[in-house]
Design a protein around this motif. Structure first.
Motif, PDB file in Angstrom:
ATOM      1  N   ALA A 165      -1.424  -6.677  -2.625  1.00  0.00           N
ATOM      2  CA  ALA A 165      -0.468  -7.199  -3.595  1.00  0.00           C
ATOM      3  C   ALA A 165       0.822  -6.401  -3.647  1.00  0.00           C
ATOM      4  O   ALA A 165       1.902  -6.962  -3.815  1.00  0.00           O
ATOM      5  CB  ALA A 165      -1.103  -7.237  -4.982  1.00  0.00           C
ATOM      6  N   PHE A 166       0.736  -5.065  -3.500  1.00  0.00           N
ATOM      7  CA  PHE A 166       1.893  -4.238  -3.782  1.00  0.00           C
ATOM      8  C   PHE A 166       2.363  -3.389  -2.613  1.00  0.00           C
ATOM      9  O   PHE A 166       3.305  -2.619  -2.752  1.00  0.00           O
ATOM     10  CB  PHE A 166       1.596  -3.338  -4.986  1.00  0.00           C
ATOM     11  N   GLY A 167       1.690  -3.479  -1.484  1.00  0.00           N
ATOM     12  CA  GLY A 167       2.158  -2.738  -0.320  1.00  0.00           C
ATOM     13  C   GLY A 167       1.456  -1.415  -0.139  1.00  0.00           C
ATOM     14  O   GLY A 167       0.410  -1.154  -0.735  1.00  0.00           O
ATOM     15  N   VAL A 168       2.025  -0.557   0.703  1.00  0.00           N
ATOM     16  CA  VAL A 168       1.369   0.691   1.080  1.00  0.00           C
ATOM     17  C   VAL A 168       1.031   1.523  -0.158  1.00  0.00           C
ATOM     18  O   VAL A 168       1.818   1.632  -1.085  1.00  0.00           O
ATOM     19  CB  VAL A 168       2.252   1.506   2.047  1.00  0.00           C
ATOM     20  N   GLY A 169      -0.176   2.091  -0.152  1.00  0.00           N
ATOM     21  CA  GLY A 169      -0.622   2.887  -1.280  1.00  0.00           C
ATOM     22  C   GLY A 169      -2.022   3.401  -1.046  1.00  0.00           C
ATOM     23  O   GLY A 169      -2.744   2.919  -0.163  1.00  0.00           O
ATOM     24  N   ASP A 170      -2.425   4.377  -1.834  1.00  0.00           N
ATOM     25  CA  ASP A 170      -3.743   4.987  -1.692  1.00  0.00           C
ATOM     26  C   ASP A 170      -4.810   4.138  -2.371  1.00  0.00           C
ATOM     27  O   ASP A 170      -4.512   3.344  -3.278  1.00  0.00           O
ATOM     28  CB  ASP A 170      -3.726   6.396  -2.287  1.00  0.00           C
ATOM     29  N   PRO A 171      -6.086   4.318  -1.969  1.00  0.00           N
ATOM     30  CA  PRO A 171      -7.141   3.439  -2.486  1.00  0.00           C
ATOM     31  C   PRO A 171      -7.512   3.692  -3.938  1.00  0.00           C
ATOM     32  O   PRO A 171      -8.107   2.830  -4.579  1.00  0.00           O
ATOM     33  CB  PRO A 171      -8.326   3.741  -1.555  1.00  0.00           C
ATOM     34  N   GLY A 172      -7.182   4.869  -4.483  1.00  0.00           N
ATOM     35  CA  GLY A 172      -7.557   5.155  -5.858  1.00  0.00           C
ATOM     36  C   GLY A 172      -6.839   4.292  -6.872  1.00  0.00           C
ATOM     37  O   GLY A 172      -7.395   3.933  -7.913  1.00  0.00           O
ATOM     38  N   GLY A 173      -5.589   3.947  -6.580  1.00  0.00           N
ATOM     39  CA  GLY A 173      -4.848   3.108  -7.503  1.00  0.00           C
ATOM     40  C   GLY A 173      -3.382   3.473  -7.560  1.00  0.00           C
ATOM     41  O   GLY A 173      -2.885   4.281  -6.763  1.00  0.00           O
ATOM     42  N   ALA A 174      -2.679   2.866  -8.499  1.00  0.00           N
ATOM     43  CA  ALA A 174      -1.238   3.036  -8.607  1.00  0.00           C
ATOM     44  C   ALA A 174      -0.814   2.988 -10.065  1.00  0.00           C
ATOM     45  O   ALA A 174      -1.513   2.437 -10.924  1.00  0.00           O
ATOM     46  CB  ALA A 174      -0.504   1.948  -7.822  1.00  0.00           C
TER      47      ALA A 174
END
Length: 702
Positions: A165-174
Motif C-alpha cells: 500500500a505505501f511502498g518500501v518499508g520494514d515489516p514491523g510497521g510504519a
C-alpha cells in the motif's frame, strides 16, 4: 530469492486482481459521464476525522483509519492493526516529541537509547520503523530528521508489513503523520510554554478563508523554542514555520500548497557515562562544550490536487520536494583508561549530511456496487528520487577525569580525514493496485505492487560505486468477518521490501496476522487484540554507535498486541496497551548471533493512561487530571546478547485547568518519580534514560 508464495499462485492472484481493477476502472468512465452530484470525498487516502463527524481534537478514539490495504476504512472494516493517536490524546498527555506520542501504543518500544536525542528512536514489533507524512515516504526514523509534532493533526501507527500500500518499508510497521492543512474554517490558537532546563517556547496555529473569497483558505502554524537540555553544556533550540493555501473552486475539487521549514540547533546526547557501575549525576558532561551540536535545516514543499468526478470516481495527486542539511558533532566516551585516576578515553564523533528528495503519487479510486456486492478499486503510480551525501568522522580526543573535567576544545573537521564518505542515490518507480469487495458481513481486501528500484552507493574515499537494479513485487491479502456491527474478526498476509544496503538483494519481510476488534455501543471506545508472525530476510542493521551498516541476515518476531481506548463517561477516559514479543535471530554474520534475541526489544511491555475531568462550577473552570504508567521489560542492548537493561516502571502525569473561557493551563510531568536506569550501553559507555521534566503551557484560542 524464494518467494513466500509459489510463482503460479502469485500469477493467478495478479491476474485476478488486475482483471477486477480493470473492469472497475472501465465501468467508472460511463458512470461518471452519466451521473452528477454526490458527496464530497477528498482524494487523499488518509482520513483525519471520525466517521460521525467528531474531530480528532474532541476524542481519543478514532473511527476512521487507513487500513493496511491503503483504502480509507471504518476501523471495524480494516484487516490490519492500526493505532491512532489523536490531537486530543496528544494534548491530554502533553506529549512534545514523537517518542512521547508513541509511548502509550501497543507494539512500540521507545527510549531504548536513553538520553541520545540525535533521532526519534522507536521500533514497531521489533524492527526499526519507516515514517510517512500524509502517506508519502519520509524515510527511516532511525538516522532521519526528528519531526516536529506540532505540525500534525494526528499520528497513525500501521503495524506490520505495508509495502503493497505505501511502498518500501520494514515489516514491523510504519508511522504516518497527518499534516495540519487549511480547512476553510476560522482557527485562532496561541500558546506559551515554560519548563525544565530553561525551556521557553511560543507557538501559534491560525487559519481562515480570505475576505470575500470562501473558496480560498489559508493556515499558518509555527513555534519558536529556546531551551537547554538535561546535560550541562547542551542546548535545545528550534524554529518551525508552516504555511498552507487551499483553493476549492467547487465542492468536488481541492488544490493545496503547503510549505514548511524546520531548523533545529540542539544537542546529540549526554556523551555518556563511564561504565564503572557508579551512579553519576545526570547533568555531568564529559564531552566538549565547543563540539556539541545537532543541526537540522530542512525545507519542504507539498502540492496536492484532489478531484471527485462523481459516479464513484475520484482522483488524488500529491507531490513533495524536500531539501536540507543535517549533522551532529560530539565527544564519544570510550573505555576507562584508569579507575585509580578516574580517567576515560574519548573520541570526536561527527556526521554531516546533505539530502534532496522528491516523491510524487497519483491514483484513481472507484467505488461501485453489483447488487449486494460493493467494490472499491484503487490504482496508482508513484515515483521517488532520493539523494543523500553523508560524511562521518571519528578521531581521538584527550582523556578526561570524570571527577574533575577539564575541557580541551573542539575539532576542525576540514582538517580531519573522515572514515566514511558516501553518496547514495535511490530511484523507485512503482505501480500499485488495491481491491476491496464487501458482501454482507464479509470484507475481502487484496493488493499488489511492483517497485522498480535503482540504488547507487558511491564510496567517495575510494571512488568505488556499487549499483543495484531490482524489480520487486509485494502482495497483501486481508479478510474481515463482522460477527456483528460491533465485533470483527480479521486476518491478513502482507509483504515488505526495502532497497539493498550491504547485500546484493533488497531486504524483504512477510507477516501473518489474525485479530479481533470490538467497538461497544454504550460508550465511545475501541478494543483490539492481534497475534502475528513476521520474518525479515537479507537484513542489515545500522549500529547507532558507529552509524555503519552491519549484517544481521534473517530474524523472526512472534507476538501479541492488546490495546484499548475508551471514553467511559464524559469525565473518565483511558488508554491501555500490552505487547508480548518473542524474537530470534535466525541467521547472522558468521553465525555468531544465531538463536539470540533482537536488541532493544523487550519481551513484555505495557502502559495505562487515565484522564479524569471535573466539570467547572461557578468561578471554577474545568479541571483535567491525568496519570499514566509505562512498563518496559528487560532487553538485550545488542544482538550479541552480552548485557541487559533492567525492567523499569515510569510514571507520567498531567493536570489541565480552564482559567477562563477559551484559555487553559496544562502542567505536564514526564518520569514523575525520576526513575533512573541505564537504557543503553556500548563502547564501554552507559546512557541513562531521560530524567524528570516539567512543563507548564498556557493556551488561548478565539
Amino acid at each position: 530469492m524464494t518467494h513466500p508464495l509459489p510463482a503460479p499462485a502469485l500469477s493467478r492472484l495478479s491476474l485476478l486482481l488486475t482483471s477486477c481493477a480493470t473492469l472497475g476502472l472501465l465501468a467508472a468512465l460511463p458512470a461518471s459521464a452519466q451521473q452528477s452530484g454526490g458527496t464530497v470525498s477528498l482524494g487523499t487516502i488518509f482520513i483525519d476525522t471520525a466517521s460521525d463527524g467528531t474531530d480528532d481534537d474532541e476524542t481519543i478514539v478514532a473511527d476512521q483509519v487507513t487500513s493496511g490495504s491503503g483504502l480509507p476504512s471504518d476501523v471495524m472494516d480494516s484487516s490490519a492493526t492500526i493505532s491512532v493517536i489523536t490531537s486530543k490524546e496528544i494534548a491530554q498527555r502533553g506529549a512534545q516529541t514523537t517518542e512521547q506520542i508513541l509511548q502509550y501504543t501497543s507494539g512500540i518500544s521507545t527510549d531504548f537509547y536513553g538520553r541520545d536525542d540525535r533521532y526519534d528512536y522507536f521500533k514497531i514489533r521489533g524492527y526499526d520503523a519507516t515514517t510517512y507524512r500524509d502517506g508519502m515516504l519520509i524515510g527511516d526514523a532511525f538516522g532521519g530528521v526528528r519531526e516536529e509534532p506540532f505540525a500534525f493533526d494526528r499520528v497513525e501507527v500501521l503495524k506490520g508489513a505495508n509495502s503493497t500500500a505505501f511502498g518500501v518499508g520494514d515489516p514491523g510497521g510504519a508511522v504516518n503523520f497527518i499534516t495540519k492543512s487549511p480547512t476553510g474554517e476560522r482557527l485562532r490558537e496561541i500558546y506559551g510554554t515554560l519548563g525544565s532546563f530553561n525551556h521557553k517556547e511560543l507557538g501559534f496555529d491560525l487559519g481562515d478563508t480570505f475576505a470575500g473569497s470562501g473558496d480560498l483558505s489559508w493556515r499558518l502554524t509555527g513555534k519558536m523554542q529556546d531551551a537547554e537540555a538535561e546535560t550541562d553544556g547542551s542546548n535545545d533550540d528550534e524554529t518551525f514555520l508552516m504555511g498552507g493555501l487551499a483553493w476549492r473552486p467547487t465542492d468536488r475539487t481541492t488544490v493545496s500548497l503547503v510549505y514548511d521549514y524546520l531548523y533545529r540547533d540542539g544537542y546529540p546526547n549526554s556523551s555518556g557515562y563511564p561504565a564503572t557501575g557508579d551512579d553519576f549525576d545526570r547533568d555531568l558532561f564529559l564531552g566538549e562544550p565547543d563540539f556539541n551540536y545537532l543541526d537540522t535545516d530542512r525545507h519542504t514543499l507539498t502540492f496536492k490536487l484532489e478531484h471527485d468526478f462523481g459516479g464513484g470516481l475520484e482522483l488524488g495527486t500529491t507531490a513533495r520536494y524536500t531539501k536540507g542539511t543535517g549533522g551532529f558533532g560530539y565527544v564519544f566516551l570510550d573505555a576507562v583508561t584508569s579507575e585509580a585516576d578516574t580517567t576515560v578515553s574519548r573520541y570526536y564523533f561527527a556526521n554531516d549530511a546533505d539530502f534532496e528528495n522528491f516523491v510524487a503519487d497519483a491514483h484513481l479510486l472507484y467505488e461501485t456496487s453489483f447488487g449486494t456486492l460493493s467494490s472499491r478499486t484503487m490504482g496508482g503510480i508513484e515515483y521517488r528520487d532520493n539523494h543523500r551525501e553523508n560524511t562521518l568522522w571519528y578521531t581521538r580526543a584527550a582523556d578526561i577525569d570524570w571527577t574533575d573535567p577539564v575541557y580541551t576544545g573542539g575539532l576542525d573537521l576540514d582538517a580531519t580525514d573522515p572514515y566514511q564518505d558516501t553518496t547514495t542515490d535511490t530511484e523507485v518507480a512503482s505501480l500499485y493496485l488495491q481491491q476491496e469487495f464487501a458482501w454482507d458481513r464479509l470484507i475481502v481486501q487484496g493488493g499488489l505492487r511492483r517497485d522498480w528500484i535503482d540504488n547507487s552507493i558511491t564510496d567517495n574515499l575510494t571512488d568505488v560505486t556499487t549499483e543495484s537494479d531490482d524489480v520487486e513485487d509485494t502482495l497483501r491479502l486481508g479478510l474481515t468477518y463482522k460477527l456483528s456491527p460491533n465485533l470483527s474478526l480479521f486476518g491478513s498476509y502482507a509483504e515488505s521490501v526495502v532497497p539493498a544496503n550491504l547485500g546484493d538483494e533488497p531486504e524483504r519481510g512477510r507477516q501473518y496476522e489474525i485479530g479481533v476488534k470490538y467497538r461497544p455501543d454504550g460508550f465511545r471506545g475501541l478494543f483490539s487484540a492481534s497475534i502475528y508472525d513476521l520474518t525479515k530476510y537479507n537484513e542489515t542493521v545500522t549500529n547507532a554507535d558507529t552509524l555503519l551498516e552491519e549484517v544481521r541476515g534473517e530474524s523472526r518476531v512472534r507476538g501479541i498486541d492488546l490495546e484499548a481506548k475508551a471514553e467511559l463517561t464524559e469525565q473518565l477516559a483511558f488508554t491501555a496497551a500490552y505487547t508480548y514479543l518473542e524474537t530470534e535471530i535466525l541467521e547472522s554474520d558468521n553465525g555468531a548471533n544465531n538463536g539470540n534475541r533482537l536488541a532493544s526489544t523487550p519481551e513484555h511491555s505495557g502502559s495505562v493512561w487515565a484522564d479524569y475531568s471535573v466539570p467547572g462550577q461557578g468561578s471554577f473552570g474545568d479541571l483535567n487530571l491525568g496519570l499514566g504508567v509505562r512498563y518496559t521489560g528487560e532487553y538485550w542492548r545488542s544482538d550479541a546478547n552480552t548485557s541487559k537493561t533492567d525492567a523499569a516502571w515510569i510514571w507520567d502525569a498531567a493536570v489541565g485547568y480552564e482559567i477562563a473561557e477559551n484559555t487553559r493551563m496544562r502542567l505536564a510531568v514526564t518520569n514523575l518519580l525520576d526513575e533512573k536506569h541505564i537504557a543503553q550501553g556500548g563502547f564501554s559507555t552507559d546512557y541513562y534514560n531521560a530524567g524528570r521534566e516539567i512543563s507548564v503551557t498556557l493556551n488561548h484560542s478565539w
